[in-house]
Design an enzyme around this catalytic site. Structure first.
Site, PDB file in Angstrom:
ATOM      1  N   ASP A  39      54.011  33.174  36.148  1.00 59.53           N
ATOM      2  CA  ASP A  39      53.182  33.722  35.028  1.00 59.53           C
ATOM      3  C   ASP A  39      54.656  34.844  34.260  1.00 59.53           C
ATOM      4  O   ASP A  39      54.211  35.510  34.704  1.00 59.53           O
ATOM      5  CB  ASP A  39      52.044  33.522  34.823  1.00 59.53           C
ATOM      6  CG  ASP A  39      51.366  32.610  36.143  1.00 59.53           C
ATOM      7  OD1 ASP A  39      51.533  31.734  35.958  1.00 59.53           O
ATOM      8  OD2 ASP A  39      50.017  33.334  36.714  1.00 59.53           O
ATOM      9  N   PHE A  98      50.054  40.398  41.669  1.00 63.44           N
ATOM     10  CA  PHE A  98      49.854  38.955  40.621  1.00 63.44           C
ATOM     11  C   PHE A  98      49.095  39.169  39.386  1.00 63.44           C
ATOM     12  O   PHE A  98      49.871  40.658  38.728  1.00 63.44           O
ATOM     13  CB  PHE A  98      48.152  38.135  41.227  1.00 63.44           C
ATOM     14  CG  PHE A  98      47.947  37.436  42.165  1.00 63.44           C
ATOM     15  CD1 PHE A  98      49.772  37.205  43.129  1.00 63.44           C
ATOM     16  CD2 PHE A  98      47.978  36.690  42.623  1.00 63.44           C
ATOM     17  CE1 PHE A  98      50.012  36.590  44.392  1.00 63.44           C
ATOM     18  CE2 PHE A  98      47.303  35.370  44.173  1.00 63.44           C
ATOM     19  CZ  PHE A  98      48.328  35.547  44.876  1.00 63.44           C
ATOM     20  N   ARG A 167      40.728  37.432  38.717  1.00 65.09           N
ATOM     21  CA  ARG A 167      42.568  38.310  38.891  1.00 65.09           C
ATOM     22  C   ARG A 167      43.203  37.612  36.971  1.00 65.09           C
ATOM     23  O   ARG A 167      42.259  37.399  36.256  1.00 65.09           O
ATOM     24  CB  ARG A 167      43.359  36.359  39.403  1.00 65.09           C
ATOM     25  CG  ARG A 167      42.998  35.799  39.660  1.00 65.09           C
ATOM     26  CD  ARG A 167      44.232  34.978  40.030  1.00 65.09           C
ATOM     27  NE  ARG A 167      44.187  33.313  40.333  1.00 65.09           N
ATOM     28  CZ  ARG A 167      43.214  32.631  41.250  1.00 65.09           C
ATOM     29  NH1 ARG A 167      42.416  32.844  42.122  1.00 65.09           N
ATOM     30  NH2 ARG A 167      43.380  31.599  40.767  1.00 65.09           N
ATOM     31  N   GLU A 223      42.540  30.806  34.850  1.00 63.45           N
ATOM     32  CA  GLU A 223      43.412  31.901  36.100  1.00 63.45           C
ATOM     33  C   GLU A 223      43.633  31.971  34.455  1.00 63.45           C
ATOM     34  O   GLU A 223      43.182  31.323  33.121  1.00 63.45           O
ATOM     35  CB  GLU A 223      44.797  31.510  36.108  1.00 63.45           C
ATOM     36  CG  GLU A 223      43.869  30.461  37.766  1.00 63.45           C
ATOM     37  CD  GLU A 223      45.612  30.162  38.456  1.00 63.45           C
ATOM     38  OE1 GLU A 223      45.034  30.402  39.425  1.00 63.45           O
ATOM     39  OE2 GLU A 223      45.927  28.997  37.773  1.00 63.45           O
TER      40      GLU A 223
END
Ligand code: FRU
Length: 496
Positions: A39, A98, A167, A223
């Site tokens: 990402d 992350f 997240r 996400e």
């Protein structure tokens, strides 16, 4: 003070980066230094430049304990590599830093907000992964993690929300200087929700509300959210896992969707009106946006899909790249995306044709290549045609085909013969708006990628094509007769 993990990652890059030549990389798309990326993170303006961070595992071409790699650009086309920004080096993020995002603080420092991951073995032996939100502050090169981390944990969540799937904060600042962030979460029913958090200073956060939730309708876990105003509406982007296929709009697996609606910022209420796919290709995930000083909403995404992440070229020294940044707008309620206008600054040699009659496979002198920006406009020559095909990255063995069928208003991209020797999805079909047999296909290629923009950005479709670079022929075909205009630019990076 650099932690040992961060120093090690920076030294690893210094040692091995010189072994990867420019010719092994795309010419104007972001890649990681070495090893694996996924990402985009922290896509933001800071001190007169655009910064981009990314999920990074320098030590292999596989996903591993996540670091943040870092690049910077002044025009979205030419990127400068900066040292690794974050490493998993504390108790609360020892299993990974992350995805997350970035904003500028009042004192001129840059604030990164990311998900810190740590695993704990339960009494019954099962490993559990806890995800918390953390911040780090820096000067655009070096960052220090805040001593009060994590700034959001499962304890900040209301009943029914998960501390295990929590997240990807996307942070922004309101006009009054306060901070807000949207974060992905998994709810009691196993499906996703996007939650809003608020803060006065960027360091002390509290839960505010649920922006939207999935109820298992569009995938499961949601996400990498993003949330911003766009042309009088509000857009919520998210990348759902485990989507179910629906018509030609949503394909099964990892998707990326745009929910548009109204946002009442005072009442903290989002009213969803429409849902659509963002990109109709194979290799597009986890998009993130920034707002440029001249008011453009620009989006970048990981040019890969998790399902294809094992399809790597042999002997590659790095894996993964980002899409070309794209300008977003809304047209007739739908998301429209086009390459950033800065790409035109690199237009080099131009070849153009007008009204070429195509009724069998045809080549046009000068129309070939693998690093290019080409627009092809097709219209019927008299009666309606059955189909039109544009073949790219082609030679006697390889080809990737873009086919338009006016009777059903579908575009099909087929990369089965692009050279990827893996039994994965290679074909995508999607609907386009009828225009009486006319269609405009803009194709941006950068060695092993193909980004297609249909009818001035009404649909975008992104594909990785690991085709040997010697396959650079382009041909045009039709069943029936069409008239074709072509405008092709080579991209010349010595111009600017
Ligand atoms: C999406 C994602 C994020 C996570 C990151 C880990 O691709 O799964 O949710 O933060 O990748 O690398």
């Amino acid at each position: 003070m650099l932690s040992e993990e961060l120093r090690k990652a920076r030294e690893f890059e210094d040692q091995y980066l010189p072994y990867i030549s420019d010719a092994e990389r795309p010419a104007f798309h972001v890649t990681g230094g070495i090893g694996w990326i996924n990402d985009p993170n922290g896509f933001s303006c800071y001190k007169g430049a655009y910064h981009l961070f990314y999920q990074y595992h320098p030590y292999s071409n596989q996903w591993g304990p996540m670091h943040w790699g870092h690049v910077r650009t002044s025009d979205f086309i030419r990127w400068e590599r900066l040292p690794v920004a974050l490493a998993p080096d504390t108790e609360y993020d020892r299993n990974g830093c992350f995805s997350g995002s970035a904003v500028e603080l009042d004192d001129g420092r840059q604030l990164l907000m990311y998900t810190g991951v740590h695993r704990v073995r339960r009494e019954d032996g099962v490993m559990q992964e806890f995800q918390t939100q953390c911040v780090a502050v820096g000067d655009g090169v070096d960052y220090e993690k805040y001593e009060g981390n994590p700034v959001l944990t499962g304890r900040n969540l209301p009943e029914g929300f998960s501390a295990l799937d929590f997240r990807d904060p996307k942070i922004w600042r309101e006009a009054d200087g306060s901070f807000r962030a949207v974060v992905g979460n998994r709810t009691d029913d196993g499906s996703g929700a996007i939650l809003l958090f608020e803060s006065g200073d960027g360091f002390h956060w509290h839960y505010s509300t649920i922006i939207d939730r999935c109820h298992n309708e569009y995938g499961r876990m949601w996400e990498c959210p993003d949330f911003f105003p766009l042309d009088g509406k509000q857009a919520l982007l998210t990348s759902p896992q485990e989507m179910a296929a629906l018509g030609l709009e949503f394909h099964a697996g990892y998707g990326s969707i745009c929910l548009t609606g109204e946002w009442d910022s005072e009442a903290r209420k989002f009213t969803r009106e429409r849902v659509q796919s963002i990109d109709y290709g194979i290799d597009f995930y986890a998009p993130q946006t920034l707002l440029t000083p001249d008011g453009r909403r620009v989006m970048i995404a990981w040019m890969q899909s998790w399902s294809n992440a094992h399809c790597q070229p042999q002997n590659a020294r790095y894996f993964g790249e980002m899409t070309l940044p794209r300008e977003l707008s809304l047209r007739n309620g739908r998301l429209v995306q086009n390459p950033v206008r800065e790409l035109a600054n690199y237009h080099g040699h131009r070849v153009a044709y007008e009204g070429v009659l195509v009724n069998r496979e045809t080549n046009m002198p000068g129309v070939s290549g693998r690093i290019l920006d080409m627009t092809v406009t097709v219209r019927p020559a008299g009666t309606m045609y059955q189909w039109f095909k544009l073949n790219v990255a082609k030679d006697g063995e390889f080809a990737t085909t873009i086919r338009y069928k006016p009777v059903c208003n579908t575009v099909r991209v087929d990369r089965s013969r692009c050279g990827i020797r893996h039994d994965v999805v290679h074909v995508r079909d999607f609907l386009v708006r009828p225009r009486g047999g006319e269609i405009k296909l803009r194709v941006v290629m950068d060695r092993c990628s193909l980004e297609l923009f249909v009818n001035d950005g009404e649909q975008a479709a992104t594909f990785i094509v690991y085709t040997p670079e010697s396959a650079e022929s382009i041909s045009f075909e039709a069943e029936g007769s069409v008239l074709v205009d072509v405008e092709k630019y080579d991209l010349d990076f010595d111009r600017v």
